[in-house]
Design a protein around this motif. Sequence first.
Motif, PDB file in Angstrom:
ATOM      1  N   THR A  83       0.842  -1.191   0.000  1.00  6.21           N
ATOM      2  CA  THR A  83       0.000   0.000   0.000  1.00  6.21           C
ATOM      3  C   THR A  83       0.881   1.245   0.000  1.00  6.21           C
ATOM      4  O   THR A  83       2.053   1.199   0.368  1.00  6.21           O
ATOM      5  CB  THR A  83      -0.920   0.015   1.227  1.00  6.21           C
ATOM      6  OG1 THR A  83      -0.131  -0.127   2.415  1.00  6.21           O
ATOM      7  CG2 THR A  83      -1.908  -1.141   1.168  1.00  6.21           C
TER       8      THR A  83
ATOM      9  N   ALA B 207     -15.485  -0.825   4.253  1.00  9.34           N
ATOM     10  CA  ALA B 207     -14.615   0.336   4.433  1.00  9.34           C
ATOM     11  C   ALA B 207     -13.767   0.239   5.690  1.00  9.34           C
ATOM     12  O   ALA B 207     -12.585   0.619   5.684  1.00  9.34           O
ATOM     13  CB  ALA B 207     -15.472   1.608   4.475  1.00  9.34           C
ATOM     14  N   GLU B 208     -14.328  -0.306   6.761  1.00  3.86           N
ATOM     15  CA  GLU B 208     -13.585  -0.370   8.029  1.00  3.86           C
ATOM     16  C   GLU B 208     -12.449  -1.390   8.000  1.00  3.86           C
ATOM     17  O   GLU B 208     -11.613  -1.404   8.904  1.00  3.86           O
ATOM     18  CB  GLU B 208     -14.537  -0.687   9.189  1.00  3.86           C
ATOM     19  CG  GLU B 208     -15.172  -2.063   9.163  1.00  3.86           C
ATOM     20  CD  GLU B 208     -16.489  -2.098   8.391  1.00  3.86           C
ATOM     21  OE1 GLU B 208     -17.244  -3.071   8.584  1.00  3.86           O
ATOM     22  OE2 GLU B 208     -16.751  -1.153   7.607  1.00  3.86           O
TER      23      GLU B 208
ATOM     24  N   LEU C  19     -10.538  -1.832   5.008  1.00  2.00           N
ATOM     25  CA  LEU C  19      -9.650  -1.521   3.888  1.00  2.00           C
ATOM     26  C   LEU C  19      -8.215  -1.279   4.348  1.00  2.00           C
ATOM     27  O   LEU C  19      -7.272  -1.476   3.578  1.00  2.00           O
ATOM     28  CB  LEU C  19     -10.167  -0.300   3.121  1.00  2.00           C
ATOM     29  CG  LEU C  19     -11.378  -0.534   2.214  1.00  2.00           C
ATOM     30  CD1 LEU C  19     -11.830   0.779   1.598  1.00  2.00           C
ATOM     31  CD2 LEU C  19     -11.054  -1.560   1.130  1.00  2.00           C
TER      32      LEU C  19
ATOM     33  N   ASP D 282      -4.301  -3.650  -8.756  1.00  2.53           N
ATOM     34  CA  ASP D 282      -5.501  -3.197  -8.064  1.00  2.53           C
ATOM     35  C   ASP D 282      -5.124  -2.731  -6.663  1.00  2.53           C
ATOM     36  O   ASP D 282      -4.449  -3.453  -5.923  1.00  2.53           O
ATOM     37  CB  ASP D 282      -6.533  -4.322  -7.985  1.00  2.53           C
ATOM     38  CG  ASP D 282      -7.878  -3.843  -7.472  1.00  2.53           C
ATOM     39  OD1 ASP D 282      -8.444  -2.910  -8.078  1.00  2.53           O
ATOM     40  OD2 ASP D 282      -8.370  -4.403  -6.480  1.00  2.53           O
TER      41      ASP D 282
ATOM     42  N   PRO E 224      -6.171  -1.214  -2.715  1.00  2.00           N
ATOM     43  CA  PRO E 224      -7.202  -1.599  -1.751  1.00  2.00           C
ATOM     44  C   PRO E 224      -8.555  -0.943  -1.993  1.00  2.00           C
ATOM     45  O   PRO E 224      -9.599  -1.554  -1.739  1.00  2.00           O
ATOM     46  CB  PRO E 224      -6.590  -1.171  -0.413  1.00  2.00           C
ATOM     47  CG  PRO E 224      -5.119  -1.312  -0.625  1.00  2.00           C
ATOM     48  CD  PRO E 224      -4.894  -0.873  -2.042  1.00  2.00           C
ATOM     49  N   ALA E 225      -8.576   0.280  -2.474  1.00  2.00           N
ATOM     50  CA  ALA E 225      -9.846   0.970  -2.725  1.00  2.00           C
ATOM     51  C   ALA E 225     -10.390   0.694  -4.119  1.00  2.00           C
ATOM     52  O   ALA E 225     -11.305   1.393  -4.577  1.00  2.00           O
ATOM     53  CB  ALA E 225      -9.675   2.476  -2.534  1.00  2.00           C
ATOM     54  N   GLY E 226      -9.904  -0.355  -4.781  1.00  7.20           N
ATOM     55  CA  GLY E 226     -10.268  -0.633  -6.164  1.00  7.20           C
ATOM     56  C   GLY E 226     -11.422  -1.600  -6.327  1.00  7.20           C
ATOM     57  O   GLY E 226     -12.488  -1.439  -5.735  1.00  7.20           O
TER      58      GLY E 226
ATOM     59  N   SER F 115     -13.673  -3.074  -3.338  1.00  8.43           N
ATOM     60  CA  SER F 115     -14.118  -2.177  -2.277  1.00  8.43           C
ATOM     61  C   SER F 115     -15.636  -2.033  -2.230  1.00  8.43           C
ATOM     62  O   SER F 115     -16.172  -1.353  -1.351  1.00  8.43           O
ATOM     63  CB  SER F 115     -13.471  -0.799  -2.440  1.00  8.43           C
ATOM     64  OG  SER F 115     -13.846  -0.207  -3.675  1.00  8.43           O
TER      65      SER F 115
END
Length: 382
Positions: A40, A218-219, A221, A240, A242-244, A247
Amino acid sequence: MSTLREVLEKHVHDGPVPGAVGLVARDGRAEVLAVGGAGTDDGTPMARDSVFRIASLTKPVTAAAVMTLVEDGRIALDDPVAPWLPELAEPVVVRTPDAPADDVVPASRPITLSDLLTSRAGYGFPSDFSLPAVRLLFDELKQGSPQPRGVLPPDAWMDTLSRIPLLSQPGREWLYNTCSDILGVLVARVAGQPLPEFFAERIFAPLGMNDTGFAVPAEKLGRFTGLFRPGADGGVELVDAPAGQWSAMPDFPSGAGGLVSTADDLYAFARMLLGEGTLEGRRLLTPASVRQMTTDHLTPAQREASGLFTEGQGWGFGGSVDVDTTAPWNVPGRYGWVGGTGTTAHIVPATGTAAILLTQLEMTGPTPPLPMRDFWQYAADA
């Protein structure tokens, strides 16, 4: 003999793998190690509870979900699937494997649940991806590397599948991947509820697989890893973040490759298969169902013709089964599979062993990469 740390660090600190979590357990005692980074932007280190895209490690979970319905008496292994999947009521087969997709003959018999569980329904990947009927699986169904946001919803997906011919007659040939996606649709229709809900209710909650699902909320990610592919000059390229793609919940929850999970969640699933995990005194699946899942169902000719098994493996329900010791890490009866996102999970029922390796580096082909091979050798020697 190498230690687990030496095996993992060889490919993380001295190789291209950004990070890894390895777990090897026998008789309920687990050795677990996380090394490297999560991949990340903020440099988060890899942790035991890091969340990974597990790709085709989804397949055994889907098979287990099917077996819960079999045990419930809602469908049987020999049942034709057409009552629940009317799109497959009148399948046709290409006249020859390399024939145009419109040069077809009727299927010799209906497709059964057993055909789907053993990946012998006639749909899927052979060794030659260029065949016309196979190209349609990639182009129309988006089969291949998981793309949660790019696949049609289940009913539309099945409608598209109904216009694609089988590559071989039902029961004749082992073909990879597509049958597990069909099984995911079948489970939802037989159960009368969306696949993510059924998995959560019948598999994940009972086994305590709290971090497994088709999307990362979301909690969580902050624990989700990046996904990479090998790049130029020995480096890696981000596929990709993490927010991809994972998600949010996808339109098509893929029974072939859609899940995310952790090492401990997969260990809970492995312990269930090994008969160590119980639900208020009873097993999620009976020993008979687990034996069906973990037994090779292919003929020698089907194994030879598969094109993807070159190291002494057959196929059970949703995963491979070692049938000889062609490779030094093979253990007769070892059941499990690999994921194209760089993941692998196996059990050996005879010894009560579970071995799980999660990385975020995509495979470049069907041959397992060196990190997996070294890890399997460590697990076999442990």
